[in-house]
Design a protein around this motif. Structure first.
Motif, short mmCIF file in Angstrom:
data_model
loop_
_atom_site.label_atom_id
_atom_site.label_comp_id
_atom_site.label_asym_id
_atom_site.label_seq_id
_atom_site.Cartn_x
_atom_site.Cartn_y
_atom_site.Cartn_z
N SER A 34 0.82 -1.21 0.00
CA SER A 34 0.00 0.00 0.00
C SER A 34 0.86 1.26 0.00
CB SER A 34 -0.92 0.02 1.22
OG SER A 34 -1.84 -1.03 1.15
N VAL A 35 1.92 1.26 0.79
CA VAL A 35 2.81 2.42 0.84
C VAL A 35 3.46 2.66 -0.52
CG1 VAL A 35 4.99 3.26 1.82
CG2 VAL A 35 3.24 2.33 3.31
N VAL A 36 3.96 1.61 -1.14
CA VAL A 36 4.60 1.74 -2.46
C VAL A 36 3.59 2.22 -3.49
CG1 VAL A 36 5.68 0.45 -4.34
CG2 VAL A 36 6.43 0.08 -1.99
N THR A 37 2.40 1.64 -3.48
CA THR A 37 1.37 2.04 -4.45
C THR A 37 0.97 3.49 -4.27
OG1 THR A 37 0.55 -0.22 -4.55
CG2 THR A 37 -0.93 1.50 -5.32
N ASN A 38 0.76 3.92 -3.02
CA ASN A 38 0.36 5.30 -2.76
C ASN A 38 1.49 6.29 -3.05
OD1 ASN A 38 -2.27 4.70 -2.00
ND2 ASN A 38 -1.71 4.42 0.14
N ALA A 39 2.72 5.91 -2.77
CA ALA A 39 3.84 6.82 -2.97
C ALA A 39 4.13 7.06 -4.44
CB ALA A 39 5.08 6.28 -2.26
N ASP A 42 1.50 8.32 -9.16
CA ASP A 42 1.36 9.43 -10.11
C ASP A 42 1.19 8.91 -11.54
OD1 ASP A 42 1.75 11.05 -7.94
OD2 ASP A 42 3.87 11.42 -8.36
N SER A 43 2.00 7.93 -11.89
CA SER A 43 1.91 7.35 -13.24
C SER A 43 2.24 5.87 -13.17
CB SER A 43 2.85 8.06 -14.21
OG SER A 43 4.19 7.79 -13.86
N ALA A 44 1.79 5.16 -14.18
CA ALA A 44 2.04 3.72 -14.22
C ALA A 44 3.53 3.43 -14.36
CB ALA A 44 1.26 3.07 -15.34
N SER A 45 4.23 4.23 -15.18
CA SER A 45 5.67 3.98 -15.36
C SER A 45 6.45 4.24 -14.09
CB SER A 45 6.21 4.82 -16.52
OG SER A 45 6.11 6.21 -16.20
N SER A 46 6.05 5.27 -13.33
CA SER A 46 6.71 5.55 -12.05
C SER A 46 6.47 4.42 -11.06
CB SER A 46 6.18 6.87 -11.48
OG SER A 46 6.67 7.10 -10.19
N LEU A 47 5.24 3.93 -11.02
CA LEU A 47 4.90 2.82 -10.12
C LEU A 47 5.68 1.57 -10.48
CD1 LEU A 47 3.22 1.71 -7.80
CD2 LEU A 47 1.40 1.25 -9.43
N ILE A 48 5.79 1.27 -11.77
CA ILE A 48 6.50 0.06 -12.19
C ILE A 48 7.99 0.16 -11.90
CG2 ILE A 48 7.20 -1.29 -14.21
CD1 ILE A 48 4.37 -0.72 -15.33
N SER A 52 9.51 -1.77 -8.73
CA SER A 52 10.48 -2.84 -9.03
C SER A 52 11.72 -2.70 -8.15
CB SER A 52 10.89 -2.80 -10.49
OG SER A 52 9.78 -3.06 -11.30
N LEU A 53 12.15 -1.46 -7.91
CA LEU A 53 13.31 -1.24 -7.03
C LEU A 53 13.01 -1.71 -5.61
CD1 LEU A 53 14.52 2.27 -8.23
CD2 LEU A 53 15.60 0.05 -8.65
N VAL A 54 11.82 -1.40 -5.13
CA VAL A 54 11.42 -1.86 -3.79
C VAL A 54 11.36 -3.38 -3.76
CG1 VAL A 54 9.56 -1.86 -2.08
CG2 VAL A 54 10.19 0.27 -3.23
N GLY A 55 10.82 -3.97 -4.80
CA GLY A 55 10.75 -5.44 -4.88
C GLY A 55 12.13 -6.08 -4.87
N MET A 56 13.07 -5.47 -5.62
CA MET A 56 14.44 -6.01 -5.64
C MET A 56 15.12 -5.85 -4.27
SD MET A 56 15.97 -5.17 -9.41
CE MET A 56 15.41 -3.49 -9.54
N ALA A 57 14.83 -4.75 -3.59
CA ALA A 57 15.41 -4.55 -2.25
C ALA A 57 14.88 -5.60 -1.28
CB ALA A 57 15.11 -3.15 -1.75
N VAL A 58 13.57 -5.85 -1.33
CA VAL A 58 12.97 -6.86 -0.45
C VAL A 58 13.51 -8.25 -0.78
CG1 VAL A 58 10.80 -8.01 0.15
CG2 VAL A 58 10.90 -5.53 0.04
N ALA A 59 13.62 -8.56 -2.07
CA ALA A 59 14.14 -9.87 -2.48
C ALA A 59 15.60 -10.04 -2.03
CB ALA A 59 14.04 -10.02 -3.99
N SER A 60 16.40 -8.98 -2.13
CA SER A 60 17.80 -9.05 -1.69
C SER A 60 17.88 -9.32 -0.19
CB SER A 60 18.52 -7.75 -2.02
OG SER A 60 18.58 -7.55 -3.41
#
Length: 97
Positions: A34-39, A42-48, A52-60
């Protein structure tokens, strides 16, 4: 299964930790999403791209944690250590006044 703790634990520790892990994992992942989606909504490309960076950080972090816990598991099983089965003399008992 997902309910298994991979460290050798006593049944009391396993029972107490299971609900905490389930609740923290479910609610924590929903909150982070929810935090990532809300932050970055603004645009779909920004969200993606930022999502993705947040996802890679969590996966790491999860990969690092798996390696750390794997080493700890090997150490505990080699020594026969079981989490939660310490001697009674090592425990501190708190009493209400």
């Amino acid at each position: 299964t997902k309910e298994m703790l991979y460290q050798p634990t006593s049944s009391a520790v396993r029972y107490k930790a299971k609900s905490w892990i389930d609740i923290f994992g479910a609610r924590g992942s929903k909150a982070l999403g929810s935090v990532v989606t809300n932050a970055f909504s603004d645009s779909a490309s920004s969200l993606i791209s930022n999502g993705s960076l947040v996802g890679m950080a969590v996966a790491s972090f999860l990969i690092w944690n798996a390696r750390f816990m794997g080493k700890l598991f090997d150490e505990y099983t080699a020594s026969g250590h079981v989490v939660g089965e310490e001697d009674e003399g090592d425990l501190v008992v708190l009493e209400d006044d």
